[in-house]
Write a protein that holds these residues in place. Sequence first.
Motif, PDB file in Angstrom:
ATOM      1  N   SER A  10       0.851  -1.192   0.000  1.00  0.00           N
ATOM      2  CA  SER A  10       0.000   0.000   0.000  1.00  0.00           C
ATOM      3  C   SER A  10       0.886   1.242   0.000  1.00  0.00           C
ATOM      4  N   HIS A  11       0.247   2.410   0.045  1.00  0.00           N
ATOM      5  CA  HIS A  11       0.976   3.672   0.154  1.00  0.00           C
ATOM      6  C   HIS A  11       0.737   4.268   1.537  1.00  0.00           C
ATOM      7  N   TYR A  13       1.095   7.719   4.283  1.00  0.00           N
ATOM      8  CA  TYR A  13       0.589   9.087   4.199  1.00  0.00           C
ATOM      9  C   TYR A  13       1.479   9.990   3.343  1.00  0.00           C
ATOM     10  N   ARG A  14       2.730   9.553   3.127  1.00  0.00           N
ATOM     11  CA  ARG A  14       3.641  10.324   2.271  1.00  0.00           C
ATOM     12  C   ARG A  14       3.583   9.845   0.825  1.00  0.00           C
ATOM     13  N   LYS A  15       2.651   8.922   0.573  1.00  0.00           N
ATOM     14  CA  LYS A  15       2.464   8.317  -0.744  1.00  0.00           C
ATOM     15  C   LYS A  15       3.668   7.484  -1.176  1.00  0.00           C
ATOM     16  N   GLN A  16       4.371   6.958  -0.172  1.00  0.00           N
ATOM     17  CA  GLN A  16       5.478   6.053  -0.455  1.00  0.00           C
ATOM     18  C   GLN A  16       5.011   4.613  -0.279  1.00  0.00           C
TER      19      GLN A  16
END
Length: 426
Positions: A10-11, A13-16
């Motif tokens: 998944s990603h 909160y920092r979209k990592q």
Amino acid sequence: MRMRLQLHVSHDYRKQLVAALDSPDMGVSGLPAVKVSQNDASFHFEIPVVRGVYDGTLNTAKTAINGSWTQNGGEQKLNFQRSDKLLELIRPQNPLKPYPYKEEEITFANATAKISLAGTLTLPPGQGPFPAAILLAGSGPNDRDESLAGHRPFLVLADHLTRKGIAVLRFDKRGIGKSTGDYANATMEDFAADAEAALAYLKTRKELDAKKIGLIGHSEGGMIAPLIAAHSGDVAWIVLLAGPGLTGEETLLLQSELILKAADVNDGQIAVAREFNKQAYALVRQEKDSAALQVKLNDLVHSSAMSASLPPEALESQVHLMATPWFRFFLDYDPRPALQKTMCPVLALNGEKDLQVSPKENLAKIQKALQDGGNKDFQTVELPGLNHLLQHAPAGLPNEYGEILETMAPDALNAISDWVLRHTTA
């Protein structure tokens, strides 16, 4: 052996990208991945705790990743298929509801410690009064089912005993599950006090025969049972499942040696581990301040060959454990004085392939202590082919526990229930 693996991607909160790996058949979940990356179709992650590296290729439909897994110098193909359904553990002995007996969620108090213990009481059909057993778990933050490696041994044992006409209480350790209290600073004496509170609670239940309540302890629980029975006339009988007869230090040193030997570690490395453990235990005794002890233990790790032989996470966990009140107490605890004072009937069961509590050394010590104390009704049994969890096992190594489908061998279950019934039926 084929083993199912489940990868969660998944990603954050920092979209990592973040990922974790489950091994349902090993009873392991949430192994954290690092260096998770996707570059076009290439996908990569690493699992430091098992020293594993994965490299794969994402298909155009983004429904599969085909690649290879490298671990300990070996490489094998590993492919993942996208699915919205989680894999389930295969545990054939887990009972299915509805049960042919009554099940109650209960709480009872340890008034002295000002805590509430939560558990499950199972009652056979009928009016009673029934004999009853209190299940005492081994070391670690165990819940009422003694959940371990995807198994729930106490659920299986409680189900078996209740179907045989024996009521069973199993409960979450203090600070675990629905029980209140401080687990982190508890010692074996605290867990014994909680078990005595359980005993007092069962004596208030009219469905039970207060004169036929016993204790069944597994591993450390097999030390706690005689600790209580030695001074309490309310304990009618005890069963020790893989219970130690050696001191804490003797148990740990022998356990380490046997596990390393079974894992084909060479004698030189075993000697290094033994010397490290002995030095670490000496530090535990010498340094009373926990923070200072952790510093000294970390220094010992880095000055010894152990830092190269175990993953950093494993060493960190071991150092933390050694600085706990529980470990300080356990290290020097000798179960033999309590066994010598135990006059109620005793059954001690160990598995032939138990590498954590070796049957040869421990059953002999238990037998001698009971004989020396004058106990007239005891039995020690070594069950062929069984490990520390009383499963039929290839070698007895802890890393096999989750791979084995069996939760507790029928031989062990029947040996326990047959003995208890012989001692509780008029």
